[in-house]
Design a protein around this motif. Structure first.
Motif, PDB file in Angstrom:
ATOM      1  N   ILE A 169       1.055  -1.196  -0.035  1.00 41.00           N
ATOM      2  CA  ILE A 169       0.215   0.254  -0.093  1.00 41.00           C
ATOM      3  C   ILE A 169       0.701   1.268  -0.071  1.00 41.00           C
ATOM      4  N   SER A 170       1.911   1.212   0.773  1.00 43.77           N
ATOM      5  CA  SER A 170       2.646   2.281   0.960  1.00 43.77           C
ATOM      6  C   SER A 170       3.581   2.699  -0.234  1.00 43.77           C
ATOM      7  N   LEU A 171       3.892   1.408  -1.226  1.00 43.03           N
ATOM      8  CA  LEU A 171       4.598   1.629  -2.204  1.00 43.03           C
ATOM      9  C   LEU A 171       3.879   2.196  -3.356  1.00 43.03           C
ATOM     10  N   THR A 172       2.617   1.763  -3.384  1.00 44.49           N
ATOM     11  CA  THR A 172       1.599   2.275  -4.391  1.00 44.49           C
ATOM     12  C   THR A 172       1.225   3.579  -4.138  1.00 44.49           C
ATOM     13  N   VAL A 173       0.969   4.178  -2.773  1.00 42.09           N
ATOM     14  CA  VAL A 173       0.743   5.602  -2.668  1.00 42.09           C
ATOM     15  C   VAL A 173       2.083   6.648  -3.032  1.00 42.09           C
TER      16      VAL A 173
ATOM     17  N   SER B 160       4.397  10.422  -6.370  1.00 36.60           N
ATOM     18  CA  SER B 160       5.342  10.860  -7.067  1.00 36.60           C
ATOM     19  C   SER B 160       5.076  11.420  -8.587  1.00 36.60           C
ATOM     20  N   LEU B 161       3.936  11.060  -9.198  1.00 29.96           N
ATOM     21  CA  LEU B 161       3.585  11.556 -10.240  1.00 29.96           C
ATOM     22  C   LEU B 161       2.591  12.460 -10.204  1.00 29.96           C
ATOM     23  N   ALA B 162       1.929  12.673  -9.328  1.00 34.80           N
ATOM     24  CA  ALA B 162       0.885  13.755  -9.059  1.00 34.80           C
ATOM     25  C   ALA B 162       1.535  14.901  -8.328  1.00 34.80           C
TER      26      ALA B 162
ATOM     27  N   ILE C 184      -1.543   7.918   4.526  1.00 35.97           N
ATOM     28  CA  ILE C 184      -1.237   6.669   4.572  1.00 35.97           C
ATOM     29  C   ILE C 184       0.193   6.240   4.814  1.00 35.97           C
ATOM     30  N   LEU C 185       1.006   7.048   4.114  1.00 37.94           N
ATOM     31  CA  LEU C 185       2.342   7.068   4.360  1.00 37.94           C
ATOM     32  C   LEU C 185       2.729   7.298   5.826  1.00 37.94           C
TER      33      LEU C 185
END
Length: 220
Positions: free
Chosen positions: A27-31, A36-38, A114-115
């Motif tokens: 989950i943390s990797l997805t966020v 990073s893109l946003a 979430i992070l």
């Protein structure tokens, strides 16, 4: 093949607490990747638009500012709000713009909580795994033959250390990403506030000049 076997054994020996730690890491990797893109400058502030705001002069609005309706950045959306409400008083426009800006900043901060949770949960789950491993160590001492006690103790130590390590592996990248993204959002907030204040100041100066019917030569 040996590497895959070693990794799989690392998780197997870590015990049941490896499962929530693995989920937290995914989950943390997805966020992290999504944010990073946003949270990129080209998605928040368009340099062409900032240049146009800085070039605002009495009695004229650069075409780049008027073209903000087609700008997809956050600054573009804020400029559209200010221009759309240009017939309102400056105080009313500023209040609406401030509300819009808070909404945009909130969107930038989406997912950061979430992070933040992963930073706290990772070490705690690792600690639970450590305690679980120690319980197994002391619970097995005396219940088994001397020949098998060494194996049981080794398994308990393995579970304790593996969960501790993996908990830190989850928490450290999440902490770094959270700190970087939070600082970046804060920096963008200051820039957006500065450009919005400059736009309102110059926009209503233009309006006052047009209303009074006076003409002031452009500033050089």
């Amino acid at each position: 093949m040996d590497l895959f076997h070693d990794v799989s054994q690392f998780f197997v020996r870590g015990g049941i607490f490896m499962v929530p730690l693995w989920i937290a890491s995914l989950i943390s990797l997805t966020v992290l990747l999504e944010r990073s893109l946003a949270i990129r400058r080209n998605r928040v502030i368009n340099p062409l638009l900032t240049d146009a705001i800085e070039r605002l002069r009495y009695g004229q609005i650069p075409a780049e500012v008027e073209a903000a309706a087609d700008d997809k950045t956050i600054l573009g959306r804020l400029v559209r709000t200010a221009l759309r409400n240009a017939t309102w008083t400056k105080a009313e426009n500023a209040e609406t713009l401030q509300t819009k800006a808070r909404s945009e900043i909130s969107r930038l901060e989406r997912g950061l909580v979430i992070l933040e949770i992963a930073v706290g949960v990772g070490p705690l789950l690792g600690l639970l795994g450590t305690v679980s491993g120690l319980i197994k160590i002391f619970g097995n001492v005396g219940d088994q033959q001397i020949a098998t006690q060494g194996v049981a103790i080794a398994r308990g130590i393995s579970e304790a250390l593996n969960t501790t390590v993996f908990g830190l592996v989850v928490a450290i990248p999440a902490l770094i990403a959270y700190s970087i993204f939070s600082r970046r959002v804060e920096s963008f907030s200051v820039e957006l506030e500065s450009y919005c204040n400059e736009l309102l100041s110059k926009l209503y100066t233009i309006s006052e000049q047009e209303t009074s019917g006076t003409t002031t030569p452009p500033l050089v």
